[in-house]
Design a protein around this motif. Structure first.
Motif, PDB file in Angstrom:
ATOM      1  N   THR A 167     -10.513  -4.520  -2.185  1.00 22.39           N
ATOM      2  CA  THR A 167     -10.887  -3.700  -1.038  1.00 22.39           C
ATOM      3  C   THR A 167     -12.270  -3.111  -1.294  1.00 22.39           C
ATOM      4  O   THR A 167     -12.707  -2.993  -2.452  1.00 22.39           O
ATOM      5  N   ARG A 171     -19.107  -1.436   4.586  1.00 21.43           N
ATOM      6  CA  ARG A 171     -19.695  -2.744   4.847  1.00 21.43           C
ATOM      7  C   ARG A 171     -20.773  -3.098   3.826  1.00 21.43           C
ATOM      8  O   ARG A 171     -20.893  -4.246   3.396  1.00 21.43           O
ATOM      9  N   TYR A 174     -19.397  -4.517   0.656  1.00 16.33           N
ATOM     10  CA  TYR A 174     -18.968  -5.907   0.818  1.00 16.33           C
ATOM     11  C   TYR A 174     -20.166  -6.842   0.753  1.00 16.33           C
ATOM     12  O   TYR A 174     -20.130  -7.883   0.098  1.00 16.33           O
ATOM     13  N   LEU A 200     -15.218  -9.648   7.420  1.00 17.43           N
ATOM     14  CA  LEU A 200     -14.713  -8.327   7.053  1.00 17.43           C
ATOM     15  C   LEU A 200     -13.632  -7.861   8.028  1.00 17.43           C
ATOM     16  O   LEU A 200     -13.745  -8.027   9.248  1.00 17.43           O
ATOM     17  N   ARG A 203     -10.212  -1.175   7.828  1.00 10.24           N
ATOM     18  CA  ARG A 203     -10.979   0.034   8.096  1.00 10.24           C
ATOM     19  C   ARG A 203     -11.424   0.669   6.787  1.00 10.24           C
ATOM     20  O   ARG A 203     -10.725   0.614   5.772  1.00 10.24           O
ATOM     21  N   LEU A 207     -11.729  -1.673   3.429  1.00 11.31           N
ATOM     22  CA  LEU A 207     -12.127  -2.915   4.068  1.00 11.31           C
ATOM     23  C   LEU A 207     -11.779  -4.088   3.157  1.00 11.31           C
ATOM     24  O   LEU A 207     -11.756  -3.962   1.930  1.00 11.31           O
TER      25      LEU A 207
END
Length: 311
Positions: A167, A171, A174, A200, A203, A207
């Motif tokens: 996780t 953003r 990621y 993606l 929440r 994420l």
């Protein structure tokens, strides 16, 4: 706007994608569409990827070639589509897309796992497939009996598999995970970022990747052990479908040895000559990911597509 034949470290390649949806078993298949005036090409992505991975190829093909790239069942905006999963399900979805377009036949290009889907679709439906270009995939080597699929997938695709259980707080975290990938990070640009963002889900601060692990496992098991899948390239070629394999010189993590080499392909009965019925070419300097990103590589794919379309 950048020159559509080039891809730098920043900026887009120059063609905007449109969204469309195709009715398939259990719901709708999300498809990225780059419009064009000519005969369409259907592009099939890798095991944890999505259709936006083909944005640089869409630019290389230009506006004369419409490109349709679905998010395969269990990924990105097609993640909600139900099982059963496996490559046979993808072949059904490809034919559904072809029917939706009102096309009797089309050329397929597949990358990595998507190449196996392309080969299997051509093997099962040679009357519907006008040609196939396999990009660093499609030719398999059977796994030993009793092999743990998760362990083997981890060994083969490494970070791509590990991220499915991770996780991310936001953003940017990621994106940073992908930027650190030794084969993908050096080619980062807006198209790559859009591809990453499409994966993606969830929440913040939890994420995660949209890929359905069950789908990845089922597809991986077929690639590694299903006899029909492993024979699909030869089956398609024997049925008269023009098949080209483009293999990347470098590997998943940009290591010097790629997934394929001349010796391994020769052992599989494939080589640079025409005897196997499959055209085989190396893409020098490309790795498993940059083969879809670097200008020389996308130009090679375009050349291969032009060749199978006129075969």
């Amino acid at each position: 706007m950048t020159d559509p034949t080039t891809t730098g470290r920043t900026g887009r390649t120059g063609r905007a994608a449109e969204e469309t949806a195709v009715p398939v078993r259990g719901g709708e298949l999300a498809v990225s569409r780059w419009p064009g005036a000519g005969e369409p090409v259907i592009a099939l992505h890798g095991i944890t990827a999505n259709g936006r991975s083909f944005a640089p190829l869409a630019a290389a093909l230009g506006e004369e070639t419409p490109l349709y790239a679905p998010d395969l069942r269990g990924r990105a905006r097609s993640a909600a589509l139900p099982g059963p999963y496996g490559l046979a399900a993808h072949t059904e979805d490809v034919i559904a897309l072809l029917d939706h377009l009102g096309r009797e036949r089309a050329v397929l290009v597949g990358h990595s796992m998507g190449a196996f889907v392309a080969a299997l679709t051509a093997a099962r439906h040679p009357d519907r497939i006008a040609g196939v270009v396999l990009v660093d995939g499609g030719v398999g080597f059977p796994a030993p009996a009793g092999t743990d699929i998760d362990e083997l997938l981890e060994a083969v695709i490494g970070p791509a598999m590990r991220r499915l259980s991770m996780t991310f707080p936001d953003r940017e975290a990621y994106r940073a995970f992908f930027r650190e990938h030794p084969a993908l990070g050096p080619h980062w640009n807006d198209d790559v970022q859009a591809y990453v963002d499409r994966d993606l889900a969830g929440r913040a601060p939890r994420l995660r990747s949209s890929c359905v692990l069950e789908a990845v496992r089922a597809d991986g098991a077929d690639v590694l052990a299903d006899p029909e899948t492993l024979a699909a390239v030869r089956t398609a070629a024997s049925a008269g479908v023009p098949v080209t394999l483009l293999w990347a010189e470098r590997g998943m993590l940009d290591e010097p040895r790629g997934l394929y080499d001349e010796d391994r392909l020769a052992a599989a009965g494939l080589g640079p000559g025409p005897d196997s019925g499959v055209t085989v070419r190396c893409v020098p300097g490309a790795n498993h990911y940059s083969v879809l990103l670097a200008p020389d590589a996308t130009a090679a794919i375009r050349t291969a597509l032009d060749a199978v379309r006129t075969a």
